[in-house]
Design a protein around this motif. Structure first.
Motif, short mmCIF file in Angstrom:
data_model
loop_
_atom_site.label_atom_id
_atom_site.label_comp_id
_atom_site.label_asym_id
_atom_site.label_seq_id
_atom_site.Cartn_x
_atom_site.Cartn_y
_atom_site.Cartn_z
N GLY A 10 12.81 17.99 -0.80
CA GLY A 10 13.06 18.23 -2.21
C GLY A 10 13.01 16.98 -3.07
O GLY A 10 13.21 17.05 -4.28
N ARG A 11 12.73 15.83 -2.45
CA ARG A 11 12.84 14.58 -3.21
C ARG A 11 11.69 13.62 -2.95
O ARG A 11 11.23 12.95 -3.88
CB ARG A 11 14.17 13.91 -2.86
CG ARG A 11 14.37 12.51 -3.41
CD ARG A 11 15.77 12.04 -3.16
NE ARG A 11 15.94 10.62 -3.47
CZ ARG A 11 17.12 10.01 -3.49
NH1 ARG A 11 18.22 10.68 -3.21
NH2 ARG A 11 17.20 8.72 -3.78
N GLY A 12 11.25 13.51 -1.69
CA GLY A 12 10.33 12.42 -1.38
C GLY A 12 9.20 12.81 -0.46
O GLY A 12 8.88 13.99 -0.28
N TRP A 13 8.63 11.79 0.16
CA TRP A 13 7.43 11.94 0.96
C TRP A 13 7.58 11.25 2.31
O TRP A 13 8.37 10.32 2.48
CB TRP A 13 6.23 11.30 0.24
CG TRP A 13 5.84 11.95 -1.03
CD1 TRP A 13 4.89 12.92 -1.22
CD2 TRP A 13 6.39 11.68 -2.33
NE1 TRP A 13 4.81 13.26 -2.54
CE2 TRP A 13 5.72 12.52 -3.25
CE3 TRP A 13 7.38 10.82 -2.80
CZ2 TRP A 13 6.01 12.52 -4.61
CZ3 TRP A 13 7.67 10.82 -4.16
CH2 TRP A 13 6.99 11.66 -5.04
N LEU A 14 6.76 11.70 3.25
CA LEU A 14 6.52 10.96 4.48
C LEU A 14 5.16 10.30 4.34
O LEU A 14 4.19 10.95 3.91
CB LEU A 14 6.51 11.88 5.71
CG LEU A 14 7.84 12.54 6.09
CD1 LEU A 14 8.02 13.86 5.32
CD2 LEU A 14 7.91 12.79 7.59
N LEU A 15 5.08 9.01 4.68
CA LEU A 15 3.84 8.27 4.54
C LEU A 15 3.70 7.34 5.74
O LEU A 15 4.46 6.36 5.86
CB LEU A 15 3.84 7.47 3.23
CG LEU A 15 2.61 6.61 2.96
CD1 LEU A 15 1.32 7.44 2.96
CD2 LEU A 15 2.76 5.87 1.63
N GLU B 275 0.82 -1.21 0.00
CA GLU B 275 0.00 0.00 0.00
C GLU B 275 0.85 1.26 0.00
O GLU B 275 0.51 2.26 -0.64
CB GLU B 275 -0.94 -0.01 1.21
CG GLU B 275 -1.84 1.20 1.34
CD GLU B 275 -2.85 1.35 0.21
OE1 GLU B 275 -3.49 2.41 0.15
OE2 GLU B 275 -3.00 0.41 -0.61
N MET B 276 1.98 1.22 0.71
CA MET B 276 2.90 2.36 0.69
C MET B 276 3.43 2.61 -0.72
O MET B 276 3.49 3.77 -1.17
CB MET B 276 4.05 2.11 1.66
CG MET B 276 3.67 2.17 3.12
SD MET B 276 5.00 1.54 4.19
CE MET B 276 4.22 1.60 5.79
N ALA B 277 3.81 1.54 -1.40
CA ALA B 277 4.29 1.69 -2.78
C ALA B 277 3.18 2.24 -3.67
O ALA B 277 3.43 3.11 -4.52
CB ALA B 277 4.78 0.34 -3.30
N ARG B 278 1.96 1.76 -3.48
CA ARG B 278 0.83 2.26 -4.29
C ARG B 278 0.60 3.74 -4.07
O ARG B 278 0.40 4.51 -5.01
CB ARG B 278 -0.45 1.47 -3.95
CG ARG B 278 -1.62 1.83 -4.84
CD ARG B 278 -2.94 1.32 -4.29
NE ARG B 278 -3.38 2.08 -3.13
CZ ARG B 278 -3.97 3.28 -3.19
NH1 ARG B 278 -4.15 3.88 -4.37
NH2 ARG B 278 -4.35 3.89 -2.09
N ARG B 279 0.62 4.14 -2.81
CA ARG B 279 0.37 5.55 -2.49
C ARG B 279 1.53 6.43 -2.97
O ARG B 279 1.32 7.59 -3.33
CB ARG B 279 0.12 5.72 -0.99
CG ARG B 279 -1.24 5.17 -0.56
CD ARG B 279 -1.47 5.27 0.94
NE ARG B 279 -2.76 4.72 1.31
CZ ARG B 279 -3.90 5.42 1.42
NH1 ARG B 279 -3.88 6.73 1.19
NH2 ARG B 279 -5.03 4.84 1.75
N MET B 280 2.73 5.90 -2.95
CA MET B 280 3.87 6.64 -3.48
C MET B 280 3.67 6.91 -4.97
O MET B 280 3.89 8.03 -5.45
CB MET B 280 5.16 5.86 -3.25
CG MET B 280 6.41 6.57 -3.73
SD MET B 280 7.88 5.55 -3.51
CE MET B 280 9.17 6.72 -3.99
N VAL B 281 3.24 5.89 -5.70
CA VAL B 281 2.99 6.06 -7.14
C VAL B 281 1.86 7.07 -7.36
O VAL B 281 1.95 7.95 -8.24
CB VAL B 281 2.64 4.71 -7.78
CG1 VAL B 281 2.15 4.90 -9.21
CG2 VAL B 281 3.85 3.78 -7.76
N ALA B 282 0.79 6.98 -6.56
CA ALA B 282 -0.33 7.90 -6.70
C ALA B 282 0.08 9.34 -6.45
O ALA B 282 -0.50 10.28 -7.01
CB ALA B 282 -1.46 7.51 -5.75
N ALA B 283 1.12 9.53 -5.61
CA ALA B 283 1.60 10.88 -5.31
C ALA B 283 2.56 11.40 -6.37
O ALA B 283 3.00 12.56 -6.30
CB ALA B 283 2.29 10.89 -3.95
N GLY B 284 2.88 10.55 -7.34
CA GLY B 284 3.78 10.98 -8.42
C GLY B 284 5.17 10.42 -8.32
O GLY B 284 6.06 10.82 -9.08
N GLY B 285 5.39 9.49 -7.39
CA GLY B 285 6.71 8.90 -7.23
C GLY B 285 6.82 7.54 -7.88
O GLY B 285 5.91 7.07 -8.56
#
Length: 313
Positions: free
Chosen positions: A201-206, A49-59
């Motif tokens: 500048g690069r990523g997200w907290l999830l 789910e973390m990977a899915r949400r990362m993709v949904a956020a544009g990552g």
């Protein structure tokens, strides 16, 4: 088991020295905790789910550098992120709880369910890396060091998630699964600020947060908001030990804490517990500061929080 009996047992075990404190508690969990405590699937699917949400956020998880806060006894979440393509995961825990026997057992279970694993990824709109999926089966009998090296996982414990061994903006994802509710607010704030630093500048907290009274997970006689009845001092007498500490932050408090660390909260995906809401509306007495909050806030069972360092930072 009645929750007050469980609290008494935990408080007594907490008085034991290390070792054998953790060994005693682990043995009791195996005996009375139920098989679900030793099932890797929830944590593994959380990684998907973390990977899915990362993709949904544009990552993109492919080649990603991940930081996990709160390893615990297993590495199911980092394993799922590795299968999704992550290059390396730094998993940090204050206490060295990771157990080689559980890791090997988890790998064996996941390898035996490889068809289901493929299905879980596809349900999320993802594909597991084929070569890594094939490698999973061969790791089931390996030593822990070999497993960690093969999957790009670095285990850092005892470690301080407030001071990570990473440079500014070096990480793509800063994650946890049902961990933040167990960290004191005064410590949690700096952990989130550090997450902003290493992803800036690069990523997200999830982060996935469980706001429920964890005693209710094993005592069906109480609701998921039972613990909101008690003033802080009294609650700490029940759950001030390291096995069941809960900060009791509500979803609005958690979101505010993220923002206070200079983080832009992009999404809060929250789920409400209907029985908890009904108990509150039926007149469950609530201690301060919960009495002044809306029922929907107090009854929130869990949420995913997606954030990133604010552009101005």
């Amino acid at each position: 088991m009645h929750w007050k009996t469980k609290a008494l047992i935990q408080n007594l075990i907490a008085r034991l020295p290390e070792p054998p404190r953790q060994s005693v508690y682990h043995a009791l969990q195996r005996r009375f905790g139920g098989a679900e405590l030793f099932d890797p699937v929830p944590q593994f699917r959380a990684g998907i789910e973390m990977a899915r949400r990362m993709v949904a956020a544009g990552g993109d998880p492919t080649g990603a550098t991940v930081v996990e806060v709160g390893t615990g006894r297993r590495i199911a979440t980092p394993l799922a992120l590795w299968l999704a393509g992550a290059q390396r995961t730094l998993t940090v825990d204050l206490n060295p709880y990771l157990r080689a026997d559980l890791v090997r057992a988890d790998l064996a279970r996941l390898a035996a369910r490889s068809g289901e694993v493929v299905g879980w990824f596809r349900e999320a709109g993802l594909e597991a890396v084929p070569q890594r999926l094939a490698r999973l089966e061969g790791l089931a009998g390996a030593e822990l060091d070999e497993i960690l090296e093969a999957t790009g996982i670095t285990y850092h414990s005892p470690g301080d998630a407030r001071a990570l061994p990473l440079g500014d903006g070096e990480a793509d994802l800063h994650v946890s699964f049902n961990v933040l509710e167990h960290i004191a607010p005064g410590v949690l704030g700096p952990i989130l600020a550090e997450g902003g630093r290493v992803t800036r500048g690069r990523g997200w907290l999830l982060h996935r947060v469980d706001y429920t009274d964890h005693f209710a997970h094993s005592d069906p006689s109480i609701t998921m908001v039972n613990f909101l009845q008690y003033p802080e001092a009294r609650w700490r007498r029940y759950a001030g030990n390291p096995f069941m500490y809960m900060n009791r932050l509500r979803v609005d408090d958690m979101e505010a804490l993220f923002r206070e660390q200079g983080l832009a909260v992009l999404e809060v995906d929250a789920r409400e517990d209907e029985a908890a809401r009904a108990a509150i509306e039926a007149g469950l007495p609530l201690a301060a500061p919960f009495a002044d909050k809306p029922a929907a806030v107090n009854a929130t069972a869990d949420s995913w929080i997606l954030a990133r360092a604010a552009e101005s930072e």
